[in-house]
Design a protein around this motif. Structure first.
Motif, PDB file in Angstrom:
ATOM      1  N   LYS A   1      -2.019  -0.582 -12.042  1.00 38.28           N
ATOM      2  CA  LYS A   1      -1.842   0.693 -11.276  1.00 38.28           C
ATOM      3  C   LYS A   1      -3.004   0.981 -10.894  1.00 38.28           C
ATOM      4  O   LYS A   1      -3.173   1.887 -10.841  1.00 38.28           O
ATOM      5  N   SER A   2      -3.634   0.313  -9.457  1.00 34.38           N
ATOM      6  CA  SER A   2      -5.277   0.619  -8.984  1.00 34.38           C
ATOM      7  C   SER A   2      -5.895   1.371 -10.322  1.00 34.38           C
ATOM      8  O   SER A   2      -7.159   2.003  -9.509  1.00 34.38           O
ATOM      9  N   LYS A   3      -6.332   1.318 -11.335  1.00 32.28           N
ATOM     10  CA  LYS A   3      -6.724   0.892 -12.256  1.00 32.28           C
ATOM     11  C   LYS A   3      -8.407   0.365 -12.274  1.00 32.28           C
ATOM     12  O   LYS A   3      -7.894  -0.708 -12.114  1.00 32.28           O
ATOM     13  N   ASP A   4      -8.735   1.197 -12.647  1.00 30.84           N
ATOM     14  CA  ASP A   4     -10.593  -0.355 -13.122  1.00 30.84           C
ATOM     15  C   ASP A   4     -11.232  -0.744 -13.664  1.00 30.84           C
ATOM     16  O   ASP A   4     -11.291  -1.554 -13.470  1.00 30.84           O
ATOM     17  N   SER A   5     -10.424  -0.236 -14.909  1.00 31.13           N
ATOM     18  CA  SER A   5     -10.162  -1.060 -16.213  1.00 31.13           C
ATOM     19  C   SER A   5      -8.507  -1.083 -16.566  1.00 31.13           C
ATOM     20  O   SER A   5      -8.182  -0.225 -16.290  1.00 31.13           O
ATOM     21  N   CYS A   6      -8.263  -2.073 -17.891  1.00 31.09           N
ATOM     22  CA  CYS A   6      -6.947  -1.704 -18.579  1.00 31.09           C
ATOM     23  C   CYS A   6      -6.984  -1.890 -19.872  1.00 31.09           C
ATOM     24  O   CYS A   6      -8.237  -3.101 -20.647  1.00 31.09           O
TER      25      CYS A   6
ATOM     26  N   LEU B   1     -15.241  -9.581   2.749  1.00 28.38           N
ATOM     27  CA  LEU B   1     -14.827  -8.273   2.032  1.00 28.38           C
ATOM     28  C   LEU B   1     -14.334  -7.177   3.283  1.00 28.38           C
ATOM     29  O   LEU B   1     -13.861  -5.897   2.703  1.00 28.38           O
ATOM     30  N   ARG B   2     -14.301  -7.727   4.243  1.00 29.13           N
ATOM     31  CA  ARG B   2     -14.278  -7.049   5.831  1.00 29.13           C
ATOM     32  C   ARG B   2     -12.963  -7.466   6.227  1.00 29.13           C
ATOM     33  O   ARG B   2     -13.325  -7.030   8.374  1.00 29.13           O
TER      34      ARG B   2
ATOM     35  N   LEU C   1       1.174  -1.109   0.082  1.00 33.90           N
ATOM     36  CA  LEU C   1      -0.053  -0.182  -0.096  1.00 33.90           C
ATOM     37  C   LEU C   1       0.949   1.533  -0.053  1.00 33.90           C
ATOM     38  O   LEU C   1       0.566   2.101  -0.294  1.00 33.90           O
ATOM     39  N   TYR C   2       2.191   1.431   0.304  1.00 33.56           N
ATOM     40  CA  TYR C   2       2.689   2.353   0.344  1.00 33.56           C
ATOM     41  C   TYR C   2       2.691   3.265  -1.188  1.00 33.56           C
ATOM     42  O   TYR C   2       2.122   3.202  -2.224  1.00 33.56           O
TER      43      TYR C   2
ATOM     44  N   VAL D   1      -9.388  -0.246   0.889  1.00 35.87           N
ATOM     45  CA  VAL D   1      -8.174  -1.455   1.242  1.00 35.87           C
ATOM     46  C   VAL D   1      -8.855  -2.448   1.868  1.00 35.87           C
ATOM     47  O   VAL D   1      -8.427  -3.627   1.864  1.00 35.87           O
ATOM     48  N   ASN D   2      -9.407  -2.473   2.519  1.00 38.20           N
ATOM     49  CA  ASN D   2     -10.592  -3.331   2.394  1.00 38.20           C
ATOM     50  C   ASN D   2     -10.905  -3.963   1.235  1.00 38.20           C
ATOM     51  O   ASN D   2     -10.913  -5.615   1.876  1.00 38.20           O
ATOM     52  N   GLU D   3     -10.726  -4.115   0.028  1.00 33.60           N
ATOM     53  CA  GLU D   3     -11.229  -4.699  -0.835  1.00 33.60           C
ATOM     54  C   GLU D   3      -9.541  -5.166  -0.956  1.00 33.60           C
ATOM     55  O   GLU D   3     -10.044  -6.242  -0.812  1.00 33.60           O
ATOM     56  N   LYS D   4      -8.751  -4.762  -0.896  1.00 31.03           N
ATOM     57  CA  LYS D   4      -7.481  -4.570  -1.543  1.00 31.03           C
ATOM     58  C   LYS D   4      -6.986  -6.367  -0.183  1.00 31.03           C
ATOM     59  O   LYS D   4      -6.159  -6.754  -0.906  1.00 31.03           O
TER      60      LYS D   4
END
Length: 472
Positions: free
Chosen positions: A363-368, A53-54, A30-31, A40-43
Protein backbone atom coordinates in the motif's frame (compact mmCIF):
# COMPACT_ATOMS: atom_id res chain seq x y z
CA UNK A 1 13.02 15.27 -37.37
CA UNK A 2 9.88 14.90 -35.21
CA UNK A 3 6.87 14.38 -37.47
CA UNK A 4 3.82 16.23 -36.17
CA UNK A 5 4.80 15.53 -32.51
CA UNK A 6 4.70 11.72 -32.86
CA UNK A 7 6.84 10.30 -29.99
CA UNK A 8 10.14 8.78 -31.04
CA UNK A 9 10.48 6.44 -28.05
CA UNK A 10 8.15 3.58 -28.97
CA UNK A 11 5.64 2.31 -31.50
CA UNK A 12 2.07 3.59 -31.17
CA UNK A 13 -0.14 0.54 -31.65
CA UNK A 14 -2.57 -1.62 -29.61
CA UNK A 15 0.15 -3.75 -28.03
CA UNK A 16 1.84 -0.56 -26.79
CA UNK A 17 -1.21 0.20 -24.67
CA UNK A 18 -2.68 -3.20 -23.90
CA UNK A 19 -0.20 -5.93 -24.81
CA UNK A 20 3.50 -6.53 -24.40
CA UNK A 21 4.33 -2.93 -23.45
CA UNK A 22 1.21 -2.67 -21.27
CA UNK A 23 1.34 1.09 -20.79
CA UNK A 24 -2.33 1.34 -19.87
CA UNK A 25 -1.81 -1.43 -17.31
CA UNK A 26 0.84 0.70 -15.65
CA UNK A 27 -1.50 3.69 -15.58
CA UNK A 28 -4.16 1.52 -13.93
CA UNK A 29 -1.69 0.54 -11.23
CA UNK A 30 -1.44 4.26 -10.35
CA UNK A 31 -5.18 4.96 -10.06
CA UNK A 32 -5.98 7.22 -7.14
CA UNK A 33 -2.33 7.98 -6.35
CA UNK A 34 -0.99 11.50 -6.26
CA UNK A 35 1.49 12.21 -9.02
CA UNK A 36 5.03 12.68 -7.80
CA UNK A 37 7.43 12.25 -10.68
CA UNK A 38 10.25 10.68 -8.66
CA UNK A 39 7.92 8.11 -7.10
CA UNK A 40 6.33 7.23 -10.44
CA UNK A 41 9.81 6.84 -11.94
CA UNK A 42 10.67 4.30 -9.25
CA UNK A 43 7.40 2.38 -9.66
CA UNK A 44 7.77 2.46 -13.43
CA UNK A 45 11.23 0.87 -13.30
CA UNK A 46 9.90 -1.92 -11.09
CA UNK A 47 6.78 -2.46 -13.21
CA UNK A 48 8.69 -2.77 -16.45
CA UNK A 49 11.62 -4.60 -14.83
CA UNK A 50 14.11 -1.96 -15.99
CA UNK A 51 17.50 -1.08 -14.52
CA UNK A 52 16.93 2.44 -15.79
CA UNK A 53 15.63 4.31 -12.73
CA UNK A 54 14.30 7.08 -14.96
CA UNK A 55 12.42 4.88 -17.40
CA UNK A 56 9.23 6.90 -16.87
CA UNK A 57 11.06 10.01 -18.06
CA UNK A 58 12.04 8.06 -21.18
CA UNK A 59 8.54 6.99 -22.18
CA UNK A 60 6.34 9.76 -20.78
CA UNK A 61 5.91 11.30 -24.24
CA UNK A 62 3.85 8.28 -25.30
CA UNK A 63 1.52 8.69 -22.32
CA UNK A 64 1.11 12.39 -23.07
CA UNK A 65 0.57 11.93 -26.80
CA UNK A 66 -2.12 9.29 -26.20
CA UNK A 67 -3.71 11.39 -23.45
CA UNK A 68 -3.63 8.65 -20.82
CA UNK A 69 -1.74 10.54 -18.09
CA UNK A 70 -4.93 11.96 -16.68
CA UNK A 71 -4.56 13.83 -13.38
CA UNK A 72 -7.59 15.20 -11.55
CA UNK A 73 -7.85 18.35 -9.43
CA UNK A 74 -6.17 16.50 -6.54
CA UNK A 75 -3.19 15.75 -8.81
CA UNK A 76 -4.11 12.05 -8.65
CA UNK A 77 -4.34 9.58 -11.53
CA UNK A 78 -7.93 9.33 -12.72
CA UNK A 79 -9.81 6.62 -14.58
CA UNK A 80 -10.39 6.35 -18.33
CA UNK A 81 -13.42 4.01 -18.46
CA UNK A 82 -13.45 3.56 -22.25
CA UNK A 83 -9.88 2.24 -22.21
CA UNK A 84 -10.73 -0.06 -19.30
CA UNK A 85 -13.34 -1.74 -21.49
CA UNK A 86 -11.01 -1.98 -24.50
CA UNK A 87 -8.24 -3.35 -22.28
CA UNK A 88 -10.53 -6.06 -20.88
CA UNK A 89 -11.50 -7.09 -24.40
CA UNK A 90 -7.86 -7.18 -25.50
CA UNK A 91 -6.90 -9.46 -22.62
CA UNK A 92 -9.81 -11.72 -23.60
CA UNK A 93 -8.33 -12.05 -27.11
CA UNK A 94 -10.79 -9.64 -28.73
CA UNK A 95 -8.48 -7.11 -30.35
CA UNK A 96 -11.13 -5.49 -32.56
CA UNK A 97 -11.99 -2.64 -30.13
CA UNK A 98 -8.30 -1.73 -29.84
CA UNK A 99 -7.93 -1.72 -33.62
CA UNK A 100 -10.95 0.57 -33.93
CA UNK A 101 -9.49 2.78 -31.21
CA UNK A 102 -6.28 3.39 -33.14
CA UNK A 103 -8.17 4.13 -36.36
CA UNK A 104 -10.07 6.67 -34.30
CA UNK A 105 -6.89 8.09 -32.71
CA UNK A 106 -5.45 8.67 -36.17
CA UNK A 107 -8.52 10.70 -37.10
CA UNK A 108 -8.17 12.73 -33.88
CA UNK A 109 -4.43 13.31 -34.28
CA UNK A 110 -3.77 17.03 -34.39
CA UNK A 111 -0.87 19.44 -34.56
CA UNK A 112 -0.03 21.38 -32.49
CA UNK A 113 -0.73 18.69 -29.90
CA UNK A 114 -1.97 20.22 -26.61
CA UNK A 115 0.33 18.16 -24.38
CA UNK A 116 3.32 17.22 -26.54
CA UNK A 117 4.03 20.16 -28.85
CA UNK A 118 6.52 22.57 -27.26
CA UNK A 119 7.35 26.13 -28.11
CA UNK A 120 11.12 25.82 -28.12
CA UNK A 121 13.31 26.46 -31.14
CA UNK A 122 14.74 23.48 -33.00
CA UNK A 123 17.60 23.49 -35.46
CA UNK A 124 17.99 20.44 -37.69
CA UNK A 125 21.56 20.69 -38.88
CA UNK A 126 21.54 18.20 -41.74
CA UNK A 127 18.59 19.99 -43.29
CA UNK A 128 19.68 23.52 -42.34
CA UNK A 129 16.17 23.93 -40.98
CA UNK A 130 15.10 26.18 -38.09
CA UNK A 131 11.71 25.42 -36.51
CA UNK A 132 10.30 28.22 -34.37
CA UNK A 133 7.20 28.71 -32.22
CA UNK A 134 5.42 25.46 -33.05
CA UNK A 135 2.88 25.78 -30.26
CA UNK A 136 2.02 29.42 -30.82
CA UNK A 137 2.45 30.15 -34.50
CA UNK A 138 1.68 26.96 -36.44
CA UNK A 139 -1.94 26.63 -37.61
CA UNK A 140 -4.04 23.71 -36.37
CA UNK A 141 -3.76 20.83 -38.82
CA UNK A 142 -5.00 17.25 -38.92
CA UNK A 143 -2.03 15.33 -40.37
CA UNK A 144 -3.85 12.05 -41.06
CA UNK A 145 -6.67 13.83 -42.83
CA UNK A 146 -4.32 15.78 -45.11
CA UNK A 147 -2.09 12.78 -45.83
CA UNK A 148 -5.12 10.76 -46.93
CA UNK A 149 -6.26 13.65 -49.08
CA UNK A 150 -2.85 13.79 -50.83
CA UNK A 151 -2.96 10.03 -51.41
CA UNK A 152 -6.45 10.38 -52.84
CA UNK A 153 -5.17 13.00 -55.32
CA UNK A 154 -2.34 10.64 -56.29
CA UNK A 155 -4.90 7.85 -56.76
CA UNK A 156 -6.92 10.07 -59.11
CA UNK A 157 -3.77 10.59 -61.18
CA UNK A 158 -3.21 6.83 -61.17
CA UNK A 159 -4.10 4.09 -58.62
CA UNK A 160 -0.53 2.82 -58.96
CA UNK A 161 0.74 6.23 -57.83
CA UNK A 162 -1.18 6.36 -54.52
CA UNK A 163 1.73 5.83 -52.15
CA UNK A 164 4.51 7.69 -50.36
CA UNK A 165 8.09 6.54 -50.58
CA UNK A 166 10.25 7.02 -47.48
CA UNK A 167 11.98 10.00 -49.05
CA UNK A 168 8.66 11.54 -50.11
CA UNK A 169 7.18 11.30 -46.62
CA UNK A 170 10.34 12.85 -45.21
CA UNK A 171 10.05 15.58 -47.85
CA UNK A 172 6.46 16.28 -46.72
CA UNK A 173 7.68 16.73 -43.16
CA UNK A 174 10.53 18.96 -44.32
CA UNK A 175 8.21 21.18 -46.38
CA UNK A 176 5.66 21.31 -43.57
CA UNK A 177 8.14 22.68 -41.04
CA UNK A 178 9.89 24.88 -43.59
CA UNK A 179 6.59 26.58 -44.41
CA UNK A 180 5.44 26.70 -40.74
CA UNK A 181 2.52 24.44 -41.66
CA UNK A 182 0.67 27.15 -43.53
CA UNK A 183 0.12 25.23 -46.78
CA UNK A 184 -0.49 21.79 -45.28
CA UNK A 185 -4.27 21.58 -45.60
CA UNK A 186 -7.05 19.97 -47.64
CA UNK A 187 -7.23 22.88 -50.10
CA UNK A 188 -3.58 22.36 -51.05
CA UNK A 189 -3.54 18.55 -51.21
CA UNK A 190 -3.75 18.50 -55.02
CA UNK A 191 -0.67 20.74 -55.24
CA UNK A 192 1.21 18.46 -52.83
CA UNK A 193 0.31 15.45 -54.99
CA UNK A 194 1.45 17.16 -58.18
CA UNK A 195 4.76 18.11 -56.56
CA UNK A 196 5.32 14.50 -55.52
CA UNK A 197 4.72 13.36 -59.10
CA UNK A 198 7.32 15.93 -60.26
CA UNK A 199 9.80 14.60 -57.70
CA UNK A 200 9.36 11.10 -59.08
CA UNK A 201 9.88 12.25 -62.66
CA UNK A 202 13.04 14.15 -61.68
CA UNK A 203 14.64 11.22 -59.86
CA UNK A 204 13.57 12.01 -56.30
CA UNK A 205 14.44 14.50 -53.60
CA UNK A 206 18.17 15.20 -53.76
CA UNK A 207 18.58 16.36 -50.15
CA UNK A 208 17.29 13.02 -48.87
CA UNK A 209 20.03 11.20 -50.78
CA UNK A 210 22.73 13.32 -49.14
CA UNK A 211 21.68 12.75 -45.52
CA UNK A 212 24.48 11.01 -43.65
CA UNK A 213 22.23 8.77 -41.56
CA UNK A 214 19.03 7.12 -42.70
CA UNK A 215 16.14 9.20 -41.32
CA UNK A 216 14.20 7.39 -38.59
CA UNK A 217 10.74 6.96 -40.06
CA UNK A 218 9.65 3.91 -38.04
CA UNK A 219 7.71 5.95 -35.45
CA UNK A 220 5.36 7.84 -37.79
CA UNK A 221 5.05 4.72 -39.93
CA UNK A 222 4.23 2.60 -36.88
CA UNK A 223 1.37 4.94 -35.94
CA UNK A 224 0.03 5.25 -39.49
CA UNK A 225 0.11 1.47 -39.99
CA UNK A 226 -2.87 1.26 -37.62
CA UNK A 227 -4.96 2.72 -40.42
CA UNK A 228 -7.50 0.44 -42.08
CA UNK A 229 -6.83 2.12 -45.43
CA UNK A 230 -3.00 2.15 -45.48
CA UNK A 231 -0.56 -0.66 -46.18
CA UNK A 232 3.18 -1.16 -46.54
CA UNK A 233 2.81 -4.30 -48.64
CA UNK A 234 5.42 -3.87 -51.43
CA UNK A 235 3.39 -6.10 -53.76
CA UNK A 236 0.82 -3.31 -54.05
CA UNK A 237 3.40 -0.80 -55.29
CA UNK A 238 6.09 -2.47 -57.32
CA UNK A 239 7.28 0.81 -58.85
CA UNK A 240 9.28 1.73 -55.75
CA UNK A 241 11.77 -0.16 -53.61
CA UNK A 242 11.53 2.63 -51.02
CA UNK A 243 7.87 2.22 -49.98
CA UNK A 244 6.68 4.05 -46.88
CA UNK A 245 2.91 3.51 -47.05
CA UNK A 246 0.23 3.47 -49.71
CA UNK A 247 -3.51 3.13 -50.03
CA UNK A 248 -5.06 -0.29 -49.63
CA UNK A 249 -6.24 -1.41 -53.05
CA UNK A 250 -9.97 -2.01 -52.66
CA UNK A 251 -13.06 -1.36 -54.76
CA UNK A 252 -14.52 1.41 -52.60
CA UNK A 253 -11.29 2.96 -51.33
CA UNK A 254 -12.12 6.53 -52.44
CA UNK A 255 -15.54 6.47 -50.75
CA UNK A 256 -13.94 5.12 -47.57
CA UNK A 257 -11.25 7.82 -47.60
CA UNK A 258 -13.85 10.53 -48.16
CA UNK A 259 -15.79 9.34 -45.11
CA UNK A 260 -12.66 9.41 -42.96
CA UNK A 261 -11.57 12.85 -44.19
CA UNK A 262 -15.08 14.26 -43.69
CA UNK A 263 -15.17 13.01 -40.09
CA UNK A 264 -11.67 14.12 -39.10
CA UNK A 265 -12.22 17.86 -39.13
CA UNK A 266 -12.72 18.56 -35.45
CA UNK A 267 -9.86 20.00 -33.41
CA UNK A 268 -9.39 20.20 -29.66
CA UNK A 269 -9.12 23.96 -29.27
CA UNK A 270 -6.92 25.13 -26.41
CA UNK A 271 -5.23 28.27 -25.18
CA UNK A 272 -1.79 27.95 -26.72
CA UNK A 273 -0.23 30.28 -24.19
CA UNK A 274 -0.96 27.65 -21.52
CA UNK A 275 1.95 25.30 -20.83
CA UNK A 276 1.84 21.78 -22.23
CA UNK A 277 2.38 20.66 -18.61
CA UNK A 278 -0.86 22.22 -17.41
CA UNK A 279 -2.75 19.55 -15.49
CA UNK A 280 -6.23 20.85 -16.26
CA UNK A 281 -5.42 20.98 -19.98
CA UNK A 282 -4.29 17.34 -19.95
CA UNK A 283 -7.39 16.29 -17.99
CA UNK A 284 -9.74 18.02 -20.43
CA UNK A 285 -7.91 16.61 -23.45
CA UNK A 286 -8.17 13.08 -22.10
CA UNK A 287 -11.89 13.51 -21.45
CA UNK A 288 -12.34 14.90 -24.97
CA UNK A 289 -10.39 12.10 -26.61
CA UNK A 290 -11.89 9.14 -24.75
CA UNK A 291 -15.49 10.22 -24.54
CA UNK A 292 -17.63 7.13 -25.10
CA UNK A 293 -20.23 8.89 -27.24
CA UNK A 294 -17.57 10.65 -29.25
CA UNK A 295 -15.91 7.49 -30.53
CA UNK A 296 -19.29 5.83 -31.03
CA UNK A 297 -20.53 8.71 -33.19
CA UNK A 298 -17.31 8.70 -35.19
CA UNK A 299 -17.58 4.96 -35.84
CA UNK A 300 -21.16 5.31 -37.06
CA UNK A 301 -20.12 7.86 -39.68
CA UNK A 302 -16.98 6.34 -41.25
CA UNK A 303 -17.01 3.55 -43.81
CA UNK A 304 -14.61 1.28 -41.94
CA UNK A 305 -15.16 -1.59 -39.47
CA UNK A 306 -18.59 -2.10 -41.02
CA UNK A 307 -19.17 -5.32 -39.08
CA UNK A 308 -18.46 -3.57 -35.77
CA UNK A 309 -20.60 -0.44 -36.00
CA UNK A 310 -22.44 -1.10 -32.75
CA UNK A 311 -19.49 -2.35 -30.69
CA UNK A 312 -19.34 0.78 -28.52
CA UNK A 313 -23.03 1.58 -28.84
CA UNK A 314 -24.18 -1.49 -26.92
CA UNK A 315 -21.49 -1.46 -24.25
CA UNK A 316 -22.14 0.11 -20.87
CA UNK A 317 -19.08 2.12 -19.89
CA UNK A 318 -18.80 2.22 -16.10
CA UNK A 319 -18.17 5.82 -15.07
CA UNK A 320 -18.60 5.52 -11.30
CA UNK A 321 -16.58 8.06 -9.38
CA UNK A 322 -14.43 6.74 -6.55
CA UNK A 323 -13.27 8.40 -3.40
CA UNK A 324 -9.51 8.28 -3.01
CA UNK A 325 -9.64 5.58 -0.33
CA UNK A 326 -11.75 3.35 -2.59
CA UNK A 327 -9.29 3.45 -5.46
CA UNK A 328 -6.83 1.02 -3.90
CA UNK A 329 -9.17 -1.98 -3.81
CA UNK A 330 -10.79 -1.02 -7.11
CA UNK A 331 -7.57 -0.82 -9.08
CA UNK A 332 -6.17 -4.06 -7.65
CA UNK A 333 -9.40 -6.00 -8.22
CA UNK A 334 -9.63 -4.53 -11.72
CA UNK A 335 -6.06 -5.48 -12.60
CA UNK A 336 -6.52 -9.03 -11.33
CA UNK A 337 -9.70 -9.31 -13.39
CA UNK A 338 -7.76 -8.18 -16.46
CA UNK A 339 -5.41 -11.13 -16.24
CA UNK A 340 -7.64 -13.50 -18.17
CA UNK A 341 -4.92 -16.14 -18.05
CA UNK A 342 -2.36 -15.46 -15.37
CA UNK A 343 0.38 -17.62 -16.87
CA UNK A 344 -0.02 -17.04 -20.61
CA UNK A 345 3.18 -16.18 -22.40
CA UNK A 346 1.83 -13.00 -23.99
CA UNK A 347 1.58 -11.38 -20.58
CA UNK A 348 5.00 -10.43 -19.28
CA UNK A 349 6.25 -11.08 -15.75
CA UNK A 350 5.43 -7.55 -14.70
CA UNK A 351 1.76 -8.15 -15.45
CA UNK A 352 1.46 -11.23 -13.22
CA UNK A 353 -0.69 -11.14 -10.16
CA UNK A 354 2.43 -11.20 -7.99
CA UNK A 355 3.20 -7.55 -8.75
CA UNK A 356 -0.39 -6.50 -8.15
CA UNK A 357 -0.70 -8.41 -4.88
CA UNK A 358 2.59 -6.98 -3.64
CA UNK A 359 1.30 -3.47 -4.26
CA UNK A 360 -1.81 -4.38 -2.26
CA UNK A 361 0.24 -5.66 0.68
CA UNK A 362 2.60 -2.70 0.84
CA UNK A 363 0.00 0.00 0.00
CA UNK A 364 2.83 2.38 -0.96
CA UNK A 365 4.30 2.23 2.55
CA UNK A 366 8.01 2.54 3.25
CA UNK A 367 7.98 -0.39 5.67
CA UNK A 368 5.72 -3.26 6.66
CA UNK A 369 5.40 -5.86 9.41
CA UNK A 370 6.35 -9.48 8.73
CA UNK A 371 3.29 -11.70 9.21
CA UNK A 372 5.38 -14.35 11.01
CA UNK A 373 7.89 -12.62 13.32
CA UNK A 374 5.88 -9.37 13.43
CA UNK A 375 9.04 -7.26 13.05
CA UNK A 376 8.92 -4.12 10.94
CA UNK A 377 11.23 -4.00 7.89
CA UNK A 378 11.66 -1.81 4.81
CA UNK A 379 9.53 -3.12 1.95
CA UNK A 380 12.50 -4.42 -0.04
CA UNK A 381 13.28 -6.92 2.74
CA UNK A 382 9.81 -8.51 2.57
CA UNK A 383 8.59 -11.20 0.20
CA UNK A 384 5.05 -11.46 -1.12
CA UNK A 385 4.58 -14.96 0.28
CA UNK A 386 1.76 -17.22 -0.84
CA UNK A 387 -0.05 -18.72 2.15
CA UNK A 388 -1.07 -21.62 -0.07
CA UNK A 389 1.61 -22.47 -2.64
CA UNK A 390 0.86 -20.73 -5.91
CA UNK A 391 1.27 -23.93 -7.94
CA UNK A 392 -1.58 -25.47 -5.94
CA UNK A 393 -3.91 -22.48 -6.38
CA UNK A 394 -6.86 -22.34 -8.72
CA UNK A 395 -7.16 -19.41 -11.13
CA UNK A 396 -9.68 -17.81 -8.76
CA UNK A 397 -7.37 -18.29 -5.77
CA UNK A 398 -4.47 -16.66 -7.61
CA UNK A 399 -6.61 -13.54 -7.89
CA UNK A 400 -7.66 -13.56 -4.23
CA UNK A 401 -6.16 -10.65 -2.30
CA UNK A 402 -6.07 -12.92 0.78
CA UNK A 403 -3.75 -15.49 -0.79
CA UNK A 404 -0.57 -13.62 0.20
CA UNK A 405 1.12 -12.22 3.27
CA UNK A 406 4.35 -10.25 3.80
CA UNK A 407 7.18 -12.47 5.10
CA UNK A 408 10.71 -11.26 5.76
CA UNK A 409 13.77 -12.43 3.84
CA UNK A 410 15.62 -12.97 7.13
CA UNK A 411 14.14 -16.43 7.51
CA UNK A 412 10.38 -16.32 7.90
CA UNK A 413 9.55 -16.52 4.19
CA UNK A 414 11.71 -19.60 3.66
CA UNK A 415 10.83 -21.55 6.82
CA UNK A 416 7.12 -21.12 6.07
CA UNK A 417 7.54 -22.06 2.41
CA UNK A 418 9.52 -25.20 3.32
CA UNK A 419 7.04 -26.22 6.00
CA UNK A 420 9.34 -25.77 9.01
CA UNK A 421 6.43 -23.95 10.63
CA UNK A 422 2.68 -24.01 10.17
CA UNK A 423 -0.21 -21.89 11.43
CA UNK A 424 -3.09 -23.39 13.38
CA UNK A 425 -5.93 -21.36 14.89
CA UNK A 426 -3.86 -18.26 14.34
CA UNK A 427 -0.73 -19.39 16.20
CA UNK A 428 2.68 -20.47 14.93
CA UNK A 429 3.80 -24.05 15.51
CA UNK A 430 7.19 -25.60 14.76
CA UNK A 431 7.38 -28.60 12.45
CA UNK A 432 10.94 -29.89 12.78
CA UNK A 433 10.39 -33.65 12.80
CA UNK A 434 12.25 -35.29 9.92
CA UNK A 435 13.61 -31.86 8.87
CA UNK A 436 17.23 -31.10 8.10
CA UNK A 437 18.16 -28.39 10.60
CA UNK A 438 20.96 -26.84 12.64
CA UNK A 439 21.07 -25.36 16.11
CA UNK A 440 20.77 -21.71 14.98
CA UNK A 441 17.84 -22.60 12.71
CA UNK A 442 16.11 -24.55 15.48
CA UNK A 443 16.57 -21.67 17.89
CA UNK A 444 15.12 -19.25 15.32
CA UNK A 445 12.04 -21.41 14.83
CA UNK A 446 11.47 -22.16 18.52
CA UNK A 447 11.53 -18.43 19.23
CA UNK A 448 8.47 -18.16 17.01
CA UNK A 449 6.58 -21.01 18.71
CA UNK A 450 3.09 -20.02 19.92
CA UNK A 451 3.39 -16.46 18.61
CA UNK A 452 0.33 -15.12 16.87
CA UNK A 453 0.28 -14.75 13.08
CA UNK A 454 -1.25 -11.37 12.35
CA UNK A 455 -2.50 -12.45 8.91
CA UNK A 456 -4.71 -15.24 10.25
CA UNK A 457 -8.36 -14.31 9.81
CA UNK A 458 -11.59 -15.74 8.47
CA UNK A 459 -10.61 -15.05 4.85
CA UNK A 460 -7.17 -16.70 5.13
CA UNK A 461 -7.90 -19.57 7.54
CA UNK A 462 -8.58 -22.16 4.82
CA UNK A 463 -5.29 -21.30 3.06
CA UNK A 464 -3.32 -21.77 6.29
CA UNK A 465 -5.19 -25.03 6.90
CA UNK A 466 -4.21 -26.30 3.45
CA UNK A 467 -0.55 -25.38 4.07
CA UNK A 468 -0.55 -27.21 7.43
CA UNK A 469 -2.16 -30.32 5.92
CA UNK A 470 0.50 -30.46 3.20
CA UNK A 471 3.39 -30.24 5.70
CA UNK A 472 2.45 -32.18 8.86
Amino acid sequence: MIFFSIPSVGQLKPSTLFGEDDHFGFIQSLYGEEYHRAEVNEKCSVYYDKDNLRYWDSIITIFNFLGIKKLNSDNSFDRIPLLEYISDEYDNHNTKPSEILFDYLLSQWQYPHPIVTHNDQKYIKNLDLIINNQRLDFPFVKPYQVLLSILKELYLISPDASYFSNSEFYWIGYQFYKGSGKTFNLDSSKIWAEDIVKLRKNGGWEIYKTLEKGPHLSYPKGFLKNSSVLSDNPLNYVETNDLFLGLVQSENILETIDSIIENSNDVFEFDRTVSERNRELAFNYSNYLYDHERINNWLQKVDIHLDQKDIFKTVHIETKEFKSEEFELFKIANQLKRLASLDRETISRRRTEQYILRNYLTKSKDSCQCAICQKDYPIKFLATAHIKKRKDCSEEEKRDLNIVMPACHFGCDKIYEEGYIYIKDGYIHSNLENKNTTEPLTDYILNLEDKKCNYFKKETAHYFKYHAKQNI
